[in-house]
Design an enzyme around this catalytic site. Structure first.
Site, PDB file in Angstrom:
ATOM      1  NE  ARG A 106      -4.321  -0.074   1.607  1.00  0.00           N
ATOM      2  CZ  ARG A 106      -5.348   0.168   0.776  1.00  0.00           C
ATOM      3  NH1 ARG A 106      -5.480   1.340   0.192  1.00  0.00           N
ATOM      4  NH2 ARG A 106      -6.249  -0.747   0.545  1.00  0.00           N
ATOM      5  CD  GLU A 153      -7.368   2.026   6.187  1.00  0.00           C
ATOM      6  OE1 GLU A 153      -8.070   1.547   5.279  1.00  0.00           O
ATOM      7  OE2 GLU A 153      -6.227   1.635   6.443  1.00  0.00           O
TER       8      GLU A 153
HETATM    9  N1  MTE Z   1     -12.886   4.266  14.072  1.00  0.00           N
HETATM   10  C1  MTE Z   1     -13.003   3.900  15.363  1.00  0.00           C
HETATM   11  N2  MTE Z   1     -13.815   4.602  16.161  1.00  0.00           N
HETATM   12  N3  MTE Z   1     -12.310   2.839  15.869  1.00  0.00           N
HETATM   13  C2  MTE Z   1     -11.444   2.113  15.092  1.00  0.00           C
HETATM   14  O1  MTE Z   1     -10.824   1.162  15.563  1.00  0.00           O
HETATM   15  N4  MTE Z   1     -10.438   1.839  12.851  1.00  0.00           N
HETATM   16  C3  MTE Z   1     -10.080   2.509  11.602  1.00  0.00           C
HETATM   17  C4  MTE Z   1     -11.314   3.158  10.970  1.00  0.00           C
HETATM   18  N5  MTE Z   1     -12.001   3.952  11.947  1.00  0.00           N
HETATM   19  C5  MTE Z   1     -11.292   2.494  13.712  1.00  0.00           C
HETATM   20  C6  MTE Z   1     -12.067   3.586  13.244  1.00  0.00           C
HETATM   21  C7  MTE Z   1      -9.493   1.612  10.615  1.00  0.00           C
HETATM   22  S1  MTE Z   1      -7.854   1.287  10.711  1.00  0.00           S
HETATM   23  C8  MTE Z   1     -10.230   1.058   9.608  1.00  0.00           C
HETATM   24  S2  MTE Z   1      -9.512   0.080   8.432  1.00  0.00           S
HETATM   25  C9  MTE Z   1     -11.675   1.279   9.491  1.00  0.00           C
HETATM   26  O2  MTE Z   1     -12.173   2.117  10.528  1.00  0.00           O
HETATM   27  C10 MTE Z   1     -12.364  -0.083   9.539  1.00  0.00           C
HETATM   28  O3  MTE Z   1     -13.723   0.004   9.531  1.00  0.00           O
HETATM   29  P1  MTE Z   1     -14.600   0.166   8.186  1.00  0.00           P
HETATM   30  O4  MTE Z   1     -13.985  -0.746   7.176  1.00  0.00           O
HETATM   31  O5  MTE Z   1     -15.934  -0.239   8.590  1.00  0.00           O
HETATM   32  O6  MTE Z   1     -14.471   1.594   7.803  1.00  0.00           O
HETATM   33  N1  HPA Z   2      -5.580  -2.791   3.959  1.00  0.00           N
HETATM   34  C1  HPA Z   2      -5.770  -3.119   5.239  1.00  0.00           C
HETATM   35  N2  HPA Z   2      -5.581  -4.311   5.714  1.00  0.00           N
HETATM   36  C2  HPA Z   2      -5.158  -5.245   4.880  1.00  0.00           C
HETATM   37  C3  HPA Z   2      -4.931  -4.968   3.537  1.00  0.00           C
HETATM   38  C4  HPA Z   2      -5.161  -3.681   3.042  1.00  0.00           C
HETATM   39  O1  HPA Z   2      -4.983  -3.359   1.856  1.00  0.00           O
HETATM   40  N3  HPA Z   2      -4.495  -6.093   2.964  1.00  0.00           N
HETATM   41  C5  HPA Z   2      -4.448  -7.010   3.958  1.00  0.00           C
HETATM   42  N4  HPA Z   2      -4.855  -6.506   5.112  1.00  0.00           N
HETATM   43 MO1  MOS Z   3      -7.320  -0.632   9.139  1.00  0.00          MO
HETATM   44  S1  MOS Z   3      -5.311  -0.249   9.323  1.00  0.00           S
HETATM   45  O1  MOS Z   3      -7.113  -1.384   7.571  1.00  0.00           O
HETATM   46  O2  MOS Z   3      -7.498  -1.926  10.230  1.00  0.00           O
END
Ligand code: MTE
Ligand code: HPA
Ligand code: MOS
Length: 749
Positions: A304, A706
């Protein structure tokens, strides 16, 4: 609509791992972690610990019936150290006792004697010694070698970004209970229940169908529980399985911080070449990823970094190489942004350097190079529905950024000890797991006889609001109130073979699987309704819990419809499977179409710097973000605010430091400073770009988890500009986090 969990969170009613009522006879575990960062094990003496009253057993690698090596991508991480230790805090043994206090006391009685081996904490040193976790990778576009000659200006530099502690409120933990037929039920605070299940199966040498992993919710994950929750889940499963007793483990904060991996620090060298009209002709970078002692998710994170190393810009000649370096730190892991922030910092540094040398603003270079429709990324995907220019333009106009810049420069010319700074940060982030296989999800929907609905998917609720969004999806399909919907725990027996909730794609993947399941049910229900209304199923519709015939209410309610469906023996259960279409990636060519779509946005950050003390405040964060058609603006706005703050913390104050022996110095909240309310920008404006949103986003609502993290990068460059306003001789350097101490040094050197 608010997050469905808010009320229970506020009342303290939401159940986390440590709130699960303990079954009688539950034993408590504590981990003995290596006190040294690198050494050959000469002696491990567990006898004193094992003879302590109340201790049931001390487990080591010798007790493992199956494989000791865990690790999601490459199995190179011992669950318990065997003949050597590779980082301070590495698990060596697990004490299981009748209470936690005794378990922890017994841990202190374990004796580990090691012959010290050399400790590496710096990725460049590791690279020089040939200590790579796996081979490097390079992404290329155009022809870099031929491009330099065509550049009017070429600049070089070095960048560093630090680690970051996840600091989820709920620490790592798991609770395993022996069940019928040699099975196990495991509660785990994990983003990836299938990874926990699969790894337990491997370590215990029992089939996956004997292991049920259940997750109600997490008190935050942020990537820290995508892979690293697994080891702790496996440890309690091992103990529970061998002792046939329930076993629970919840790490103390200080142990969690010491034992678990963080965001990867990166060090990088860059070279950037521009034409006289500020087009970036060439960009070359070599990045050194500090992987820690084992592979963990480093290959995916490295990937990434490569994908996002040109951020939101089109650069016709690009060559980016990343080395993953083995060091004696805990294996570094996923953290919001997943390697993208580290890559984006390098290109933004290169732009800042060029701007400074050319005596222009970074905005001018940014603007001249923003992606346009149909531009090619270095990984072969063609930019479609490209919104970065629209975001950037809207930001410039909405807040009159040039006027703010002018005000700041007027302020700076008359203020001597206080300076202000401004920087803009555009963001382009690809949505999908970069590993194509992982882009699949399932959902299981039951409608009960009273019309209530139970939903299970693979999504983990960790505060990001995915459960609320999923409930909204089901409620929208059936046109019923979300009050009718219950989001069940995430459970591997109900929904199997799940990807972790990560890559911001939890709502997209699980939501689309849920859509498929709900639409299947709706189709059957419409046939029932048509029979009840004596018309064709094309003429019936459910709206606000009522059945309409040709648009007119029949008076038949949702509940009556469900009852009738049951009486006529129609299945009220459906399963949905979704896999993202069109995406692929060919690693032999490093080209493909890895992302379903991209998320775009731009932020302006302003700061005020006290040049006597090096202290600063973040004044404003002005953001224009492309949400598509947001399913839930309240939640999405919360994600932007949270991501922004986490990004600002990483860039300005969160400083993970190890000594040369590989011992963590910033091991608690007194030595590791995270942003509090006083560090938040005084003013945050989040403006939604008016767009419809892509088909592949759940109900055209773009992923949001993210991307906003990277707006925080703007804080670094805003601060840097404030420093420059004070210290004309300051030679720009790129060494994040820019803590007040570092700011002070740069003001006077
Ligand atoms: N928001 C909260 N409140 N707590 C979390 O742990 N994780 C983040 C983001 N927002 C997180 C968060 C990360 S690293 C990711 S990948 C996404 O939420 C995952 O959730 P989603 O795929 O439903 O957006
Ligand atoms: N993003 C987050 N988590 C992951 C990914 C990615 O692209 N690939 C494997 N785990
Ligand atoms: Mo988020 S770093 O892809 O859990």
């Amino acid at each position: 609509m608010n997050n469905l969990d808010s009320e229970n969170h506020i009342r303290g009613k939401s159940v986390y791992l440590d709130d699960i009522p303990e079954v009688k006879g539950t034993l408590h575990a504590a981990v003995f972690g290596s006190p040294v960062a690198h050494g050959r094990i000469l002696k491990l003496d567990i006898s004193k610990a094992e003879s302590l009253a109340g201790v049931e057993k001390v487990f080591t690698f010798k007790d493992i019936p199956g494989e000791n090596e865990i690790g999601g991508i490459i199995a190179d991480e011992p669950l318990f150290a065997c003949d050597s230790v590779h980082f301070s805090g590495q698990a060596v043994a697990l004490v299981v006792a009748d209470c936690e206090h005794t378990a922890r006391k017994a841990v202190s009685l374990i004796e580990l004697v090691t012959e010290p081996l050399g400790v590496i904490t710096d990725p460049r040193v590791a690279k020089d010694k040939g200590e790579l976790l796996f081979p490097p990778r390079t992404f290329r576009l155009g022809n870099i070698t031929g491009a330099w000659d065509r550049c009017d200006h070429v600049f070089e530099g070095k960048t560093d970004t630090g680690a970051q502690e996840h600091l989820y409120i709920e620490t790592q933990g798991a609770y395993a209970l022996p069940a019928d037929n040699n099975s196990l039920k495991v509660y785990s605070s994990t983003q990836g229940p299938t990874a926990v299940q699969k790894t337990i199966a491997r370590v215990l040498r029992i089939p996956m169908n004997h292991i049920e992993v259940d997750v109600a919710r997490l008190g935050g994950g942020f990537g820290g529980k995508e892979d690293q929750a697994t080891g702790f889940g496996v440890m309690v499963a091992l103990a529970a399985h061998l002792l046939q007793r329930p076993v629970k483990l919840a790490l103390h904060r200080i142990d969690d911080i010491r034992m678990t991996g963080k965001r990867h620090p990166y060090s990088a060298d860059f070279r950037i070449g521009l034409s006289s009209d500020l087009k970036i002709i060439a960009f070359q970078a070599t990045l050194y990823q500090n992987g820690g002692a084992a592979t963990d998710l480093s290959p995916a994170i490295l990937e990434r970094t490569l994908f996002h190393s040109t951020n939101a810009y089109f650069i016709p000649n690009t060559e980016i190489t990343v080395y993953s370096c083995r060091t004696n730190l805990p294996p570094n892991t996923a953290f919001r942004g997943f390697g993208a922030p580290q890559g984006m910092f390098v290109i933004e540094s290169a732009i800042a350097k060029a701007a400074s040398e050319l005596n222009i603003t970074a905005r001018q270079i940014q603007y001249a190079n923003l992606l346009n429709e149909n531009d090619e990324f270095q990984y072969g995907q063609i930019a479609k529905d490209t919104r970065i220019r629209q975001c950037y333009d809207t930001l410039l106009k909405r807040h009159n950024i040039e006027k703010i810049a002018e005000e700041i420069s007027v302020f700076n010319s008359s203020s001597h000890t206080v300076k202000r700074g401004l920087a803009l940060m555009p963001v382009c982030f690809g949505i999908s797991f970069t590993n194509t296989t992982m882009n699949q999800a399932r959902a299981l929907v039951h409608i009960y006889q009273d019309g209530s609905i139970g939903i299970s998917t693979g999504a983990i609720e960790m505060g990001q609001g995915v459960n609320t969004k999923l409930a909204q999806v089901a409620a929208a399909v059936f046109s019923v109130s979300t009050d009718r919907v219950k989001m069940e725990s995430t459970n591997t027996t109900r929904v199997a073979n799940t990807s972790p909730t990560a890559a911001s794609s939890g709502a997209d993947l699980n939501g689309n699987a849920l859509l498929i399941a709900c639409n299947g049910l709706l189709k059957r229900l419409k046939i029932v309704a048509a029979k009840m209304c004596e018309c064709s199923d094309n003429d019936v519709k459910i709206e606000n819990e009522l059945i309409l015939k040709n648009g007119i209410s029949t008076g038949i309610t949702w509940q009556q419809l469900i009852h009738k469906a049951f009486l006529t023996r129609i299945s009220l259960t459906e399963n949905g499977h979704y896999s993202t279409p069109y995406i692929y990636f060919d690693k032999t060519k490093e080209k493909g179409h890895p992302f379903a779509y991209h998320v775009y946005g731009a932020a302006a950050v302003t700061v005020t710097l006290d040049c006597i003390r090096g202290m600063y405040t973040i004044d404003q964060a002005l953001i224009v973000h492309d949400f598509g058609s947001s399913l839930n603006p309240v939640i999405d706005k919360g994600q932007i605010e949270g991501g922004l703050m986490q990004g600002i913390g990483w860039m300005t104050m969160e400083e993970v430091s190890y000594n040369n022996d590989g011992r963590l110095l910033s091991n608690s909240l007194s030595t590791y400073k995270v942003p509090d309310i006083y560090s938040a920008p005084k003013f945050v404006d989040i403006h939604a770009l008016e767009t419809e949103g892509p088909e592949l986003a759940i109900m055209k609502s773009k992923a949001v988890g993210e991307p906003p993290f990277m707006y925080g990068i703007g804080a670094y460059f805003a601060l840097q500009n404030a420093i420059k306003a004070f210290n004309k001789g300051y030679v720009l350097d790129f060494d994040a986090p820019l803590t007040p101490e570092k700011v002070l040094m740069r003001l006077y050197t």
